[in-house]
Design a protein around this motif. Structure first.
Motif, PDB file in Angstrom:
ATOM      1  N   PRO A   1       0.740  -1.144  -0.059  1.00 60.53           N
ATOM      2  CA  PRO A   1      -0.014  -0.033   0.083  1.00 60.53           C
ATOM      3  C   PRO A   1       0.637   1.296  -0.079  1.00 60.53           C
ATOM      4  N   LEU A   2       0.318   2.430  -0.546  1.00 61.59           N
ATOM      5  CA  LEU A   2       1.144   3.579  -0.505  1.00 61.59           C
ATOM      6  C   LEU A   2       0.431   4.795   0.314  1.00 61.59           C
ATOM      7  N   VAL A   3       1.536   5.354   0.681  1.00 56.63           N
ATOM      8  CA  VAL A   3       0.953   6.727   1.464  1.00 56.63           C
ATOM      9  C   VAL A   3       1.933   7.721   1.035  1.00 56.63           C
ATOM     10  N   VAL A   4       1.119   9.122   0.594  1.00 56.52           N
ATOM     11  CA  VAL A   4       1.726  10.188   0.204  1.00 56.52           C
ATOM     12  C   VAL A   4       2.031  11.276   1.392  1.00 56.52           C
ATOM     13  N   LEU A   5       3.033  11.432   1.936  1.00 56.89           N
ATOM     14  CA  LEU A   5       3.128  12.672   2.829  1.00 56.89           C
ATOM     15  C   LEU A   5       3.504  13.951   2.296  1.00 56.89           C
ATOM     16  N   ASN A   6       2.893  14.945   2.799  1.00 52.68           N
ATOM     17  CA  ASN A   6       2.904  16.292   2.204  1.00 52.68           C
ATOM     18  C   ASN A   6       3.166  17.305   3.388  1.00 52.68           C
TER      19      ASN A   6
ATOM     20  N   PHE B   1       5.313   4.423   8.822  1.00 46.98           N
ATOM     21  CA  PHE B   1       4.239   3.732   7.890  1.00 46.98           C
ATOM     22  C   PHE B   1       5.046   2.748   7.222  1.00 46.98           C
ATOM     23  N   VAL B   2       6.246   2.760   6.895  1.00 42.44           N
ATOM     24  CA  VAL B   2       7.042   1.531   6.685  1.00 42.44           C
ATOM     25  C   VAL B   2       6.942   0.492   7.519  1.00 42.44           C
ATOM     26  N   ARG B   3       7.182   0.626   8.741  1.00 42.46           N
ATOM     27  CA  ARG B   3       6.884  -0.392   9.907  1.00 42.46           C
ATOM     28  C   ARG B   3       5.106  -0.982   9.446  1.00 42.46           C
ATOM     29  N   LYS B   4       4.287  -0.425   9.051  1.00 40.81           N
ATOM     30  CA  LYS B   4       3.195  -0.746   8.995  1.00 40.81           C
ATOM     31  C   LYS B   4       2.749  -1.397   7.522  1.00 40.81           C
ATOM     32  N   GLY B   5       3.997  -1.408   6.669  1.00 39.09           N
ATOM     33  CA  GLY B   5       4.174  -2.094   5.454  1.00 39.09           C
ATOM     34  C   GLY B   5       3.753  -1.504   4.174  1.00 39.09           C
ATOM     35  N   PHE B   6       3.671  -0.101   4.373  1.00 38.84           N
ATOM     36  CA  PHE B   6       3.612   0.841   3.420  1.00 38.84           C
ATOM     37  C   PHE B   6       4.733   1.324   2.619  1.00 38.84           C
ATOM     38  N   ALA B   7       4.684   1.666   1.355  1.00 38.16           N
ATOM     39  CA  ALA B   7       5.759   2.201   0.799  1.00 38.16           C
ATOM     40  C   ALA B   7       5.330   3.544   0.633  1.00 38.16           C
ATOM     41  N   VAL B   8       6.246   4.561   0.928  1.00 38.65           N
ATOM     42  CA  VAL B   8       6.026   6.230   1.542  1.00 38.65           C
ATOM     43  C   VAL B   8       6.527   6.909   0.175  1.00 38.65           C
TER      44      VAL B   8
ATOM     45  N   ALA C   1      -0.592  14.152  -9.079  1.00 41.03           N
ATOM     46  CA  ALA C   1       0.396  13.728  -9.912  1.00 41.03           C
ATOM     47  C   ALA C   1       1.478  12.495  -9.314  1.00 41.03           C
ATOM     48  N   VAL C   2       1.630  12.624  -8.022  1.00 45.80           N
ATOM     49  CA  VAL C   2       2.532  11.757  -7.148  1.00 45.80           C
ATOM     50  C   VAL C   2       1.806  10.490  -7.201  1.00 45.80           C
ATOM     51  N   VAL C   3       0.676  10.495  -6.613  1.00 40.60           N
ATOM     52  CA  VAL C   3      -0.193   9.505  -6.688  1.00 40.60           C
ATOM     53  C   VAL C   3      -0.316   8.424  -7.900  1.00 40.60           C
ATOM     54  N   ARG C   4      -0.637   9.125  -8.796  1.00 40.00           N
ATOM     55  CA  ARG C   4      -0.855   8.384 -10.282  1.00 40.00           C
ATOM     56  C   ARG C   4       0.788   7.934 -10.781  1.00 40.00           C
ATOM     57  N   HIS C   5       1.791   8.727 -10.519  1.00 37.88           N
ATOM     58  CA  HIS C   5       3.127   8.109 -10.633  1.00 37.88           C
ATOM     59  C   HIS C   5       3.608   6.755 -10.014  1.00 37.88           C
TER      60      HIS C   5
ATOM     61  N   THR D   1      -3.681  17.650   1.427  1.00 42.54           N
ATOM     62  CA  THR D   1      -4.332  16.273   1.530  1.00 42.54           C
ATOM     63  C   THR D   1      -5.892  16.327   1.339  1.00 42.54           C
ATOM     64  N   MET D   2      -6.277  17.203   2.013  1.00 41.95           N
ATOM     65  CA  MET D   2      -7.729  17.508   1.938  1.00 41.95           C
ATOM     66  C   MET D   2      -8.174  17.850   0.694  1.00 41.95           C
ATOM     67  N   ALA D   3      -7.775  18.836   0.049  1.00 45.12           N
ATOM     68  CA  ALA D   3      -7.861  19.254  -1.272  1.00 45.12           C
ATOM     69  C   ALA D   3      -7.759  18.087  -2.342  1.00 45.12           C
ATOM     70  N   ALA D   4      -6.760  17.143  -2.123  1.00 44.16           N
ATOM     71  CA  ALA D   4      -6.851  16.151  -2.846  1.00 44.16           C
ATOM     72  C   ALA D   4      -7.833  15.183  -2.834  1.00 44.16           C
ATOM     73  N   THR D   5      -8.560  15.046  -1.732  1.00 44.00           N
ATOM     74  CA  THR D   5      -9.512  14.010  -1.498  1.00 44.00           C
ATOM     75  C   THR D   5     -10.879  14.640  -2.363  1.00 44.00           C
ATOM     76  N   GLY D   6     -10.801  15.928  -2.690  1.00 46.60           N
ATOM     77  CA  GLY D   6     -11.850  16.430  -3.690  1.00 46.60           C
ATOM     78  C   GLY D   6     -11.654  16.003  -5.146  1.00 46.60           C
TER      79      GLY D   6
END
Length: 429
Positions: free
Chosen positions: A108-113, A138-145, A186-190, A214-219
């Motif tokens: 899973p992926l997390v994007v930190l802003n 987040f890496v400890r949780k199994g995420f790519a960051v 753009a980062v999420v899609r890449h 982050t909240m703007a991106a939820t839109g």
């Protein structure tokens, strides 16, 4: 204003008794080993907020920072196009720091802003953003960051400043939100195009203006985004000239309502968590409550966590309070399909006194490093595998002590925590 200075010491070494110490002094816009960029508001940019980051460890010889190989740190470029408040198009390549767990994935992926330093000078001086304490969680949780350094900051400061609100009395929050959201998208899609990323399990998170982004991106209703976390998100704060009172909070309420309305379109808004503190000097908690309610009333999903006062300015919780917020995020993400804890858990408590160097599970060659730990201030942590050691002081000390120790353990037994503050926590693997 006066600036307090503070010294942080981290160290690591091998069982030969050799060790390195890293010293970082916190001053005006200086980097703190515990993870803070101190933004000092300027009159010229009174509407801007600040952010935090944890710098790469530098060697004692002053050589270039080394990448954190234990969490597979890498740097990529992501092309993006945005518009500023004048409608001028800005094309650039975002600098994105990535981290991954061991193994082939898919992760899973997390994007930190990141947030926004107050002055133009401080924004231009920003280093590549890493947000290492949060990334390790987040890496400890199994995420790519993925941690993008956006347009207007650091190396990309010269490209323009599309996230500026321009004026405090008539802020251009809509333009700033659109530019920030476009960069996050753009980062999420890449990243979703990578073979080792699970494109259907994406989390967005950010602090200050990064929370606003982050909240703007939820839109944007990005496919695969399943949750978002906002740490003291907003724009237009200045703790010196208008403490806790951001520029035109009513306009920000309209922006957050728009984010919520757009997130709800299609009938599947993602769950969001809003984390803020009682003593935020940039944005008073009543505004966070008001904005989250506006987001929710417009159709978005929002739960809030008002945290107790943190330090001198709760706006820095994300940057300096990893040990405080990480269990809260674990709690939020667990029912959403992310049950692996990221907050470090102590496996057991030893019976030895912390001052007893003879109780170390190694020969006397580790003692030199451990004595440095005993002389350090709290919070502090010491890790070892019997052949190597690492110590860290300050926020997220346990995580950083393990990381410093493990940088020497290629092909060997991984390090474990031995002591935290005044307690032995060593236990069998």
């Amino acid at each position: 204003m006066s600036v307090k200075h503070r010294t942080i010491i981290d160290g690591a070494g091998t069982g030969t008794g050799w060790g390195t110490s890293r010293f970082a002094v916190l001053g005006l816009a200086a980097l703190l080993g515990g993870g803070l960029v101190l933004g000092v508001p300027s009159a010229a940019r009174a509407q801007d907020a600040t952010t935090g980051d944890m710098p790469p460890a530098a060697s004692a010889t002053g050589s270039p920072p080394r990448l954190a190989n234990d969490i597979r740190e890498a740097v990529i470029r992501v092309p993006v196009s945005v518009e500023n408040h004048l409608g001028r198009r800005i094309d650039a390549e975002l600098i994105v720091t990535t981290f991954r767990p061991a193994g082939p994935g898919p992760f899973p992926l997390v994007v930190l802003n990141h947030g926004r330093p107050v002055s133009e000078q401080d924004r231009a001086a920003m280093k590549r953003q890493r947000l290492e304490g949060a990334a390790r969680f987040f890496v400890r949780k199994g995420f790519a960051v993925a941690v993008p350094t956006r347009i207007g900051y650091g190396e990309l400061a010269g490209a323009g400043d599309p996230e500026s609100s321009v004026r405090c009395d008539a802020p251009r929050y809509e333009t700033a939100a659109a530019a920030a959201a476009a960069q996050v998208a753009a980062v999420v899609r890449h990243m979703q195009s990578a073979a080792d990323i699970d494109a259907s399990r994406v989390v967005l998170a950010g602090q200050s203006l990064g929370g606003f982004a982050t909240m703007a991106a939820t839109g944007e209703r990005l496919p695969g985004v399943v949750a978002a976390i906002d740490f003291a998100g907003g724009h237009g704060g200045n703790p010196d000239t208008h403490t806790g009172e951001p520029c035109r909070p009513d306009e920000l309420a309209r922006r957050f309502a728009d984010f919520g309305r757009r997130a709800a379109q299609g009938g599947h808004p993602v769950p969001t968590l809003w984390v803020f503190t009682e003593n935020d000097r940039f944005i008073a908690p009543r505004y966070q409550e008001r904005w989250s309610a506006a987001y929710r009333d417009a159709g978005g999903l929002a739960q809030t966590r008002l945290m107790p006062a943190f330090g001198e300015d709760g706006h820095q919780l994300f940057a300096k309070g990893n040990d405080v917020w990480q269990p809260v995020v674990d709690e939020f993400l667990k029912p959403l399909g992310f049950p692996i804890p990221g907050a470090l858990r102590v496996a057991g408590v030893g019976s030895s006194a912390v001052e007893d160097t003879a109780a170390l599970p190694a020969d006397g060659r580790i003692v030199n490093g451990y004595r440095k730990f005993l002389a350090a201030r709290e919070p502090r942590a010491f890790a070892t595998n019997g052949s190597h050691w690492g110590l860290a002081v300050g926020d997220d000390a346990a995580s950083r002590a393990l990381a410093l120790c493990d940088q020497f353990t290629d092909g060997e037994e991984r390090c474990r925590l031995y002591a935290i503050n005044r307690t032995i926590v060593w236990s069998a693997p």
